[in-house]
Scaffold this motif. Sequence first.
Motif, mmCIF file in Angstrom:
data_model
loop_
_atom_site.group_PDB
_atom_site.id
_atom_site.type_symbol
_atom_site.label_atom_id
_atom_site.label_comp_id
_atom_site.label_asym_id
_atom_site.label_seq_id
_atom_site.Cartn_x
_atom_site.Cartn_y
_atom_site.Cartn_z
ATOM 1 N N THR A 253 31.706 33.420 101.166
ATOM 2 C CA THR A 253 32.394 32.540 100.219
ATOM 3 C C THR A 253 33.178 33.367 99.203
ATOM 4 O O THR A 253 32.635 34.268 98.562
ATOM 5 C CB THR A 253 31.388 31.636 99.496
ATOM 6 N N SER A 254 34.451 33.056 99.021
ATOM 7 C CA SER A 254 35.339 33.825 98.146
ATOM 8 C C SER A 254 35.336 33.265 96.729
ATOM 9 O O SER A 254 34.925 32.113 96.504
ATOM 10 C CB SER A 254 36.764 33.785 98.694
ATOM 11 N N PRO A 255 35.812 34.050 95.742
ATOM 12 C CA PRO A 255 35.950 33.521 94.374
ATOM 13 C C PRO A 255 36.862 32.303 94.319
ATOM 14 O O PRO A 255 36.636 31.382 93.532
ATOM 15 C CB PRO A 255 36.540 34.702 93.596
ATOM 16 N N GLN A 256 37.889 32.288 95.160
ATOM 17 C CA GLN A 256 38.789 31.129 95.191
ATOM 18 C C GLN A 256 38.049 29.877 95.650
ATOM 19 O O GLN A 256 38.277 28.777 95.123
ATOM 20 C CB GLN A 256 39.975 31.418 96.126
ATOM 21 N N ASP A 257 37.149 30.041 96.631
ATOM 22 C CA ASP A 257 36.344 28.898 97.076
ATOM 23 C C ASP A 257 35.457 28.379 95.950
ATOM 24 O O ASP A 257 35.303 27.165 95.767
ATOM 25 C CB ASP A 257 35.461 29.307 98.262
ATOM 26 N N LEU A 258 34.877 29.304 95.187
ATOM 27 C CA LEU A 258 33.990 28.918 94.091
ATOM 28 C C LEU A 258 34.745 28.145 93.020
ATOM 29 O O LEU A 258 34.282 27.112 92.531
ATOM 30 C CB LEU A 258 33.332 30.154 93.481
ATOM 31 N N VAL A 259 35.920 28.662 92.640
ATOM 32 C CA VAL A 259 36.699 28.000 91.587
ATOM 33 C C VAL A 259 37.176 26.629 92.059
ATOM 34 O O VAL A 259 37.213 25.664 91.280
ATOM 35 C CB VAL A 259 37.888 28.883 91.169
ATOM 36 N N ALA A 260 37.521 26.509 93.337
ATOM 37 C CA ALA A 260 37.971 25.220 93.865
ATOM 38 C C ALA A 260 36.851 24.190 93.834
ATOM 39 O O ALA A 260 37.086 23.006 93.556
ATOM 40 C CB ALA A 260 38.482 25.401 95.294
ATOM 41 N N GLU A 261 35.604 24.619 94.093
ATOM 42 C CA GLU A 261 34.481 23.687 94.151
ATOM 43 C C GLU A 261 33.790 23.493 92.806
ATOM 44 O O GLU A 261 33.341 22.390 92.484
ATOM 45 C CB GLU A 261 33.446 24.183 95.170
ATOM 46 N N LEU A 262 33.685 24.565 92.008
ATOM 47 C CA LEU A 262 32.897 24.534 90.776
ATOM 48 C C LEU A 262 33.736 24.582 89.512
ATOM 49 O O LEU A 262 33.221 24.343 88.423
ATOM 50 C CB LEU A 262 31.916 25.712 90.753
ATOM 51 N N GLY A 263 35.003 24.915 89.637
ATOM 52 C CA GLY A 263 35.825 25.147 88.458
ATOM 53 C C GLY A 263 35.696 26.595 88.003
ATOM 54 O O GLY A 263 34.906 27.374 88.548
ATOM 55 N N ALA A 264 36.484 26.963 87.013
ATOM 56 C CA ALA A 264 36.426 28.326 86.490
ATOM 57 C C ALA A 264 35.081 28.577 85.828
ATOM 58 O O ALA A 264 34.492 27.673 85.234
ATOM 59 C CB ALA A 264 37.557 28.550 85.489
ATOM 60 N N PRO A 265 34.560 29.799 85.907
ATOM 61 C CA PRO A 265 33.266 30.094 85.262
ATOM 62 C C PRO A 265 33.371 30.016 83.749
ATOM 63 O O PRO A 265 34.451 30.181 83.166
ATOM 64 C CB PRO A 265 32.965 31.522 85.731
ATOM 65 N N ASP A 266 32.248 29.776 83.098
ATOM 66 C CA ASP A 266 32.214 29.718 81.634
ATOM 67 C C ASP A 266 32.407 31.096 81.025
ATOM 68 O O ASP A 266 32.882 31.219 79.900
ATOM 69 C CB ASP A 266 30.886 29.129 81.161
ATOM 70 N N ALA A 267 32.016 32.144 81.740
ATOM 71 C CA ALA A 267 32.184 33.515 81.274
ATOM 72 C C ALA A 267 32.111 34.436 82.480
ATOM 73 O O ALA A 267 31.664 34.041 83.566
ATOM 74 C CB ALA A 267 31.112 33.889 80.244
ATOM 75 N N ILE A 268 32.567 35.675 82.285
ATOM 76 C CA ILE A 268 32.488 36.697 83.326
ATOM 77 C C ILE A 268 31.775 37.906 82.747
ATOM 78 O O ILE A 268 32.081 38.352 81.646
ATOM 79 C CB ILE A 268 33.893 37.094 83.826
ATOM 80 N N TYR A 269 30.794 38.418 83.496
ATOM 81 C CA TYR A 269 29.989 39.531 83.021
ATOM 82 C C TYR A 269 30.097 40.698 83.991
ATOM 83 O O TYR A 269 30.004 40.522 85.200
ATOM 84 C CB TYR A 269 28.524 39.105 82.880
ATOM 85 N N ARG A 270 30.299 41.906 83.448
ATOM 86 C CA ARG A 270 30.431 43.109 84.256
ATOM 87 C C ARG A 270 29.069 43.663 84.649
ATOM 88 O O ARG A 270 28.203 43.861 83.794
ATOM 89 C CB ARG A 270 31.196 44.185 83.479
ATOM 90 N N TYR A 336 30.037 35.694 87.825
ATOM 91 C CA TYR A 336 30.581 34.448 87.308
ATOM 92 C C TYR A 336 29.409 33.685 86.694
ATOM 93 O O TYR A 336 28.470 33.307 87.390
ATOM 94 C CB TYR A 336 31.212 33.620 88.423
ATOM 95 N N ASN A 337 29.469 33.467 85.383
ATOM 96 C CA ASN A 337 28.406 32.749 84.677
ATOM 97 C C ASN A 337 28.770 31.274 84.546
ATOM 98 O O ASN A 337 29.737 30.925 83.871
ATOM 99 C CB ASN A 337 28.184 33.333 83.283
ATOM 100 N N TYR A 338 27.999 30.422 85.187
ATOM 101 C CA TYR A 338 28.180 28.969 85.070
ATOM 102 C C TYR A 338 27.012 28.430 84.239
ATOM 103 O O TYR A 338 26.020 27.923 84.769
ATOM 104 C CB TYR A 338 28.218 28.321 86.454
ATOM 105 N N PHE A 339 27.137 28.557 82.904
ATOM 106 C CA PHE A 339 26.064 28.134 82.014
ATOM 107 C C PHE A 339 25.785 26.641 82.120
ATOM 108 O O PHE A 339 24.639 26.201 82.090
ATOM 109 C CB PHE A 339 26.405 28.481 80.565
ATOM 110 N N TYR A 340 26.850 25.849 82.242
ATOM 111 C CA TYR A 340 26.692 24.393 82.243
ATOM 112 C C TYR A 340 26.293 23.852 83.614
ATOM 113 O O TYR A 340 26.035 22.659 83.751
ATOM 114 C CB TYR A 340 27.975 23.720 81.753
#
Length: 523
Positions: A253-270, A336-340
């Motif tokens: 599963t790609s980041p594009q797939d994630l954003v399409a299904e879940l929306g943009a992440p609430d934050a990004i952590y290195r 990708y942090n999805y807090f909500y």
Amino acid sequence: MSLFSAILHPNIGLGFMTLGASLHDILTKLKAEPQKFTKLDVSYSQEDPVAEPIILELPANGIRLRFDGPEQRLRLIEILDFTKNRITYQDKDIAKAPNNQGASSSPRAAGQAASGPAFKNVYHRLFGPTYAGEYINTDSKNGLYILSYPGVAFSFPVPKSAYSPDKDVVSLLSAPASQTAVSVAIFYGKSWKHAREHMWTEILPSIKSTILYSKSKEIVPDEISLVKIHGGGRLQLFKKWTNSHFWLNLGETSPQDLVAELGAPDAIYRKNDQRMYIHKDRTASDSRSGSSSADQRRPDDLTDTDQSSVPTGSDESDDEAIEEETVGNVSGECFYNYFYLGFDILISPPKQPSRIPPSQMNLEEHQLPGASIIKNSSPDRLVATKVILHANVPGSYPFNRHRRVRWEVAYLSKDANDDDDGDVVDSEMHFDEIEKRLREEWKSIFGSKDDAQKRQRGMVLNRGWGDSPGSSIEFLGGWEDSSGGLSAKKLDDSGDSTTTLYGFPGLVFEVLKNGYVSAVTLW
């Protein structure tokens, strides 16, 4: 402190506090206004925090909120002290100043105290006539008469000596001692009696369907109500209030797939801390012939269980901004942090997912649940390689960092004709039972029972050490530099920050001292 003012919506909520909203969402909004909500008291069962209701009291505002344990959704709103708030219904105060009781529908002046909703005002001007209510005996000299409407109920004190089932509601509540309600309850249901019977199990309507959401500009993402773990890096995510779901296949599963299904992440952590790398050598030396190469190569996953920042991190709002975040990072590896939504997802170059469970060994690849027909063959393409599901257990160190997400281990489900206990292994189960079922499933990969116990022994973790700059934010989780950001502290400081990690192929459980799972890591 400014007076809390809100509009009462029967069957829906009070102001921004909507029935069905998550505990994480409500707490986050309350903490964002510390001048208005000066004190928050959370009460829960320490022995069974994921099953028993959670109570959130706002003593400075005269409000009490009740959430169910498994889903942590707001089920009941109670207004207990009308001197600390101003509640309106259809532009009219439900509780007026004493000198205006029943005499005027105009709002009270700022600073005027209200003793409570007057029966005449409720029954005649605000809500109108209703069916006979319910009388409840109490230990005091007064009982309570519940005057109920769809989605809202008023509690009036009635002297036990004055109550008679033959009296009508008007005669009963017109007496001076019973004219003012002592509390108001807001719930979902046709009456308070019905709501009490089904309060903790009632399926609440979607927040997006309420009138409050239609008038709001706030974007509420589709919630993930359940994550089914199928093994081999295959996850099935079900969306709340819909019949839809999608598959998250680790390594594909790609980041594009994630954003399409879940929306943009609430934050990004290195992801940048490798201080637990030493355990790679130890685990490799302990491994036996029954382990696959994928399991041997990924021992760091046992300790890599909390890669999340507080919601004040690098928030992104679209795909382009997310892609820019990976610039300058050699591998592009990040979380990708999805807090909500209640989870974090590691984005990195493809890695071999964990082995499939023994119970699925006799299936062809195309027969596996969620198996992808088209495989990703590019070693340079970034994909999802790990998921961390958070339980948001009250009393745990990371409480309220993420919304609670529920999960179940689908490949441990018993056959319908099996006489054995067919309970689903899920996020509400005590870890002792989860461990027992997993050991039975994976017993074929161990040389002996002693070998299984040796390789699955717990590793103790103390998240309370996160206040030290020398601690690992990746290993211990949530430490923020004192020069910026929010500290990752609980609402109360009485809890124990020590947890224990237990590993199985493709799974790491972080277990609290009461035996419940705080987080589960999947790869």
